[in-house]
Design a protein around this motif. Structure first.
Motif, PDB file in Angstrom:
ATOM      1  N   ASN A 488       9.672  -1.658  -1.166  1.00  0.00           N
ATOM      2  CA  ASN A 488       9.140  -0.705  -0.201  1.00  0.00           C
ATOM      3  C   ASN A 488       9.463  -1.199   1.209  1.00  0.00           C
ATOM      4  OD1 ASN A 488       7.540   0.846   1.532  1.00  0.00           O
ATOM      5  ND2 ASN A 488       5.928   1.083   0.016  1.00  0.00           N
ATOM      6  N   SER A 490       8.700  -0.129   4.163  1.00  0.00           N
ATOM      7  CA  SER A 490       7.566  -0.121   5.089  1.00  0.00           C
ATOM      8  C   SER A 490       6.679  -1.339   4.881  1.00  0.00           C
ATOM      9  CB  SER A 490       6.759   1.173   4.894  1.00  0.00           C
ATOM     10  OG  SER A 490       5.609   1.169   5.712  1.00  0.00           O
ATOM     11  N   LEU A 491       6.385  -1.659   3.607  1.00  0.00           N
ATOM     12  CA  LEU A 491       5.567  -2.840   3.327  1.00  0.00           C
ATOM     13  C   LEU A 491       6.294  -4.117   3.710  1.00  0.00           C
ATOM     14  CD1 LEU A 491       3.859  -2.151  -0.113  1.00  0.00           C
ATOM     15  CD2 LEU A 491       2.787  -2.304   2.117  1.00  0.00           C
ATOM     16  N   ARG A 493       8.507  -4.551   6.025  1.00  0.00           N
ATOM     17  CA  ARG A 493       8.501  -4.684   7.491  1.00  0.00           C
ATOM     18  C   ARG A 493       7.109  -5.065   7.992  1.00  0.00           C
ATOM     19  NH1 ARG A 493      10.138  -0.070   8.191  1.00  0.00           N
ATOM     20  NH2 ARG A 493      12.357  -0.492   7.890  1.00  0.00           N
ATOM     21  N   HIS A 494       6.079  -4.506   7.367  1.00  0.00           N
ATOM     22  CA  HIS A 494       4.702  -4.819   7.758  1.00  0.00           C
ATOM     23  C   HIS A 494       4.398  -6.295   7.540  1.00  0.00           C
ATOM     24  CE1 HIS A 494       0.310  -4.393   8.038  1.00  0.00           C
ATOM     25  NE2 HIS A 494       0.237  -5.054   6.891  1.00  0.00           N
ATOM     26  N   ASP A 513      16.643  -2.148   4.313  1.00  0.00           N
ATOM     27  CA  ASP A 513      16.115  -0.920   3.707  1.00  0.00           C
ATOM     28  C   ASP A 513      17.029  -0.520   2.552  1.00  0.00           C
ATOM     29  OD1 ASP A 513      14.971   1.446   3.024  1.00  0.00           O
ATOM     30  OD2 ASP A 513      14.922   2.273   5.048  1.00  0.00           O
TER      31      ASP A 513
END
Length: 622
Positions: A488, A490-491, A493-494, A513
């Protein structure tokens, strides 16, 4: 004193996610036991590698990766890093050859911190000078560094109850026979005492695991098989071959550290007086960023939420009321806390067997959400494994699944228990035997789609279009596709941002990505040709010209807007707008003159004259 009548039936402790959320008591204490003998500092790679790393460096890198995962995902876990076969010593028992690594402000066994990760990442730079490496198991010495390491690790794991905390020791070594330098009675005595120390730790609920590191075959049967309590059929899982890459060790450590912790223990009630205890495991669940923790602005410590009851008349703090009420048809119906608990209690929370059905009756759309895995637990009821195995084998042989009722205070459900056989590969067990608990829908949970009747006049795909579409699908087919190939973004990068902040790093890691299209693959001549042929078959050969014409009309409109902008800019340049606004003379201008200013400054044109004037004044800061 007023109470909330709408909330007295609410069960805050029984939400949808509570069954799958690990309990606070389900945490783990781990000790990384790393061999620091001179043999561990030999090159781990092949001669073809330009800069082969040592076995010690490979172990440190894997532990570092595990710590970075734990500090984000399992902050309640506690870890200790212990080296054995070291020149210096630092441990609770003052044993030779054992060094427990930690940082200031942290106990020997404690939660991982950013400072621990930061300093441990640089340990290769100062290890030889500050800690050192040395063989202790030698003929002239009676020291047993492996025994001392197990003793020190067991002492570190003394805190915490084995019922609430999972305790483990993970050994990193490339020496399958640490006692090869001695022989005779001394060797037999050292092996015996070491194995006894390992058994003592295991009797206290401490599990011991091994990650063998070797460029040659690691013979676990020499010493470690008996130390770990392995059976003969388990030995292939611990044999590393010469062609196995060192980076696979990080994957193995991740699998072993990601222990399959049970969510809860359930009772499978077969009939009155006959029950089987099973542990439930949530295998697949959506990943999400961690919950927000509120901190004190002064001490930066987590805040604890407390609930108090305030009397509406006097404002005084009162005790939690024992009597609740709910308004019904104008009357106040009173309930005690015990009565409310009994009302909300649909069942005892166990699995009650209702019967069996053929596997053909279970459809794919009956699976409402990810299943839960069940495995027998003899700790709760003796003989559960024997009864579970008998039921499991019968269900596989007769191709049946069990239908059961799972009662809970707010979400009672019908479930299907589907037996799964064991899957064994060349390296050992791939999937364990057990049962999948599948949540079945009720009749009103199933939606039946409406029938769509296509009239004869509606378009249909021609045979040529179907052939071109099939050719396109074959060209861009994803070979060996698996969801495990994609993370994922987004996760990632978080957590990368959190990690950089926690470790006080200025540069953020680059997150790839993997969900983006493969532009290089889509540009292959065969794929481009298949796409072009499909486009011509569906839209026709003149599709590009039609699109160009559409873009041309759009271009004409943009040219018109540009001409209006140039005219408005020229017209409004003859006015001193600041002076007009200052002296209140904007109202003397016409609406068109006001709109020229708005067009020149890309402002909205809607509204009456006063609205336009106010918009100009706001833009001028008046």
């Amino acid at each position: 004193m007023d109470l909330d009548p709408d909330g007295i039936f609410r069960d805050d402790s029984d939400s949808d996610d509570d069954f799958f959320r690990e309990r606070e008591s389900s945490k783990e204490f781990s000790v990384y036991l790393v061999d620091a003998s001179p043999k561990m500092f030999s090159a781990a790679g092949t001669h073809e590698d330009d800069n082969p790393e040592s076995f010690f460096h490979a172990a440190v890198k894997c532990i570092l990766e595990s710590l970075q995962t734990q500090i984000i995902g399992r902050l309640s876990d506690e870890v200790a890093i212990c080296f054995f076969n070291t020149r210096e010593k630092k441990n609770l028992q003052d044993l030779n050859g054992v060094y427990v690594f930690t940082v200031a402000g942290r106990e020997l066994l404690d939660r991982p911190t950013a400072r621990l990760i930061k300093e441990f990442s640089n340990i290769n730079e100062f290890f030889m000078d500050s800690i050192g490496s040395r063989y202790w198991i030698e003929p002239a010495s009676r020291e047993n560094s492996l025994y001392n390491a197990l003793w020190a690790a067991q002492a570190l794991l003394r805190k915490g109850s084995a019922k609430n905390v999972a305790k483990r020791i993970l050994i990193f070594t490339n020496d399958d026979d640490p006692f090869r330098n001695i022989s005779g009675v001394a060797k037999a005595d050292m092996i015996r005492t070491t194995l006894q120390r390992a058994r003592d730790a295991q009797e206290l609920g401490i599990s011991i695991d091994l990650l063998p590191l070797s460029s040659k075959e690691f013979d676990v049967s020499v010493v470690y098989a008996e130390l770990l309590g392995l059976q003969r059929e388990d030995l292939p899982m611990f044999l590393t071959c010469s062609d196995e890459k060192m980076e696979d060790m990080c994957s193995q450590l991740r699998k072993r550290m990601f222990s399959k912790r049970k969510v809860k223990t359930l009772m499978l009630v077969i009939t009155s007086g006959v029950s089987i205890a099973v542990n439930s495991y949530a295998l697949i669940r959506p990943s999400a960023p961690g919950a927000i923790v509120w901190l004190d602005s002064v001490t930066n410590r987590p805040l604890k939420t407390e609930r108090s009851f305030i009397c509406a008349d006097t404002g005084a703090v009162v005790e939690r009321p024992r009597i609740h009420f709910h308004e019904f048809r104008g009357d106040m119906v009173r309930f005690t806390v015990e009565e409310l608990a009994e009302i909300k209690k649909v069942s005892d929370g166990h699995l009650h067997l209702l019967g069996f059905k053929p596997l053909d009756c279970l459809k794919d759309y009956h699976n409402l959400r990810p299943s839960t895995f069940l495995y027998p637990a003899d700790e709760e009821i003796a003989g559960s494994t024997c009864a579970f195995v008998a039921l499991h084998r019968s269900m596989l042989r007769l191709r049946r699944f069990a239908v059961a009722f799972q009662g809970s205070s707010s979400h009672p459900r019908l479930v299907a228990l589907v037996a799964r056989d064991e899957v064994i590969g060349s390296s050992g067990q791939l999937e364990p035997p057990g049962m999948h608990l599948i949540y079945l829908p009720y009749s009103d949970d199933v939606r039946y789609p409406e029938e769509l009747r296509i009239d004869a006049g509606n378009p249909h795909a021609t045979d040529e279009q179907i052939r071109k579409a099939s050719s396109l699908l074959k060209r861009i087919d994803l070979k060996d596709f698996s969801v495990f190939q994609f993370s994922n973004p987004s996760l990632q990068r978080h957590y990368a941002t959190l990690q950089a902040l926690a470790l006080d790093r200025d540069d953020l890691p680059i997150v790839k990505d993997e969900t983006l299209p493969d532009e290089e693959g889509m540009a292959r001549p065969g794929v481009v040709r298949a796409i072009e042929e499909f486009k011509i078959a569906v839209y026709g050969e003149n599709h590009d010209e039609e699109e160009a014409a559409a873009r041309g009309s759009t271009t004409d409109a943009s040219k018109k807007r540009k001409a209006m902008y140039e005219v408005a800019l020229k017209e409004c340049a003859g006015y001193d707008w600041a002076d007009l606004a200052e002296n209140g003379k904007l109202k003397d201008l016409t609406v068109m003159e006001l709109k020229n200013y708005l067009i020149a400054h890309s402002l909205p044109l809607t509204g009456n004259k006063q609205v336009l004037i106010n918009r100009i004044l706001t833009h001028l800061g008046k």
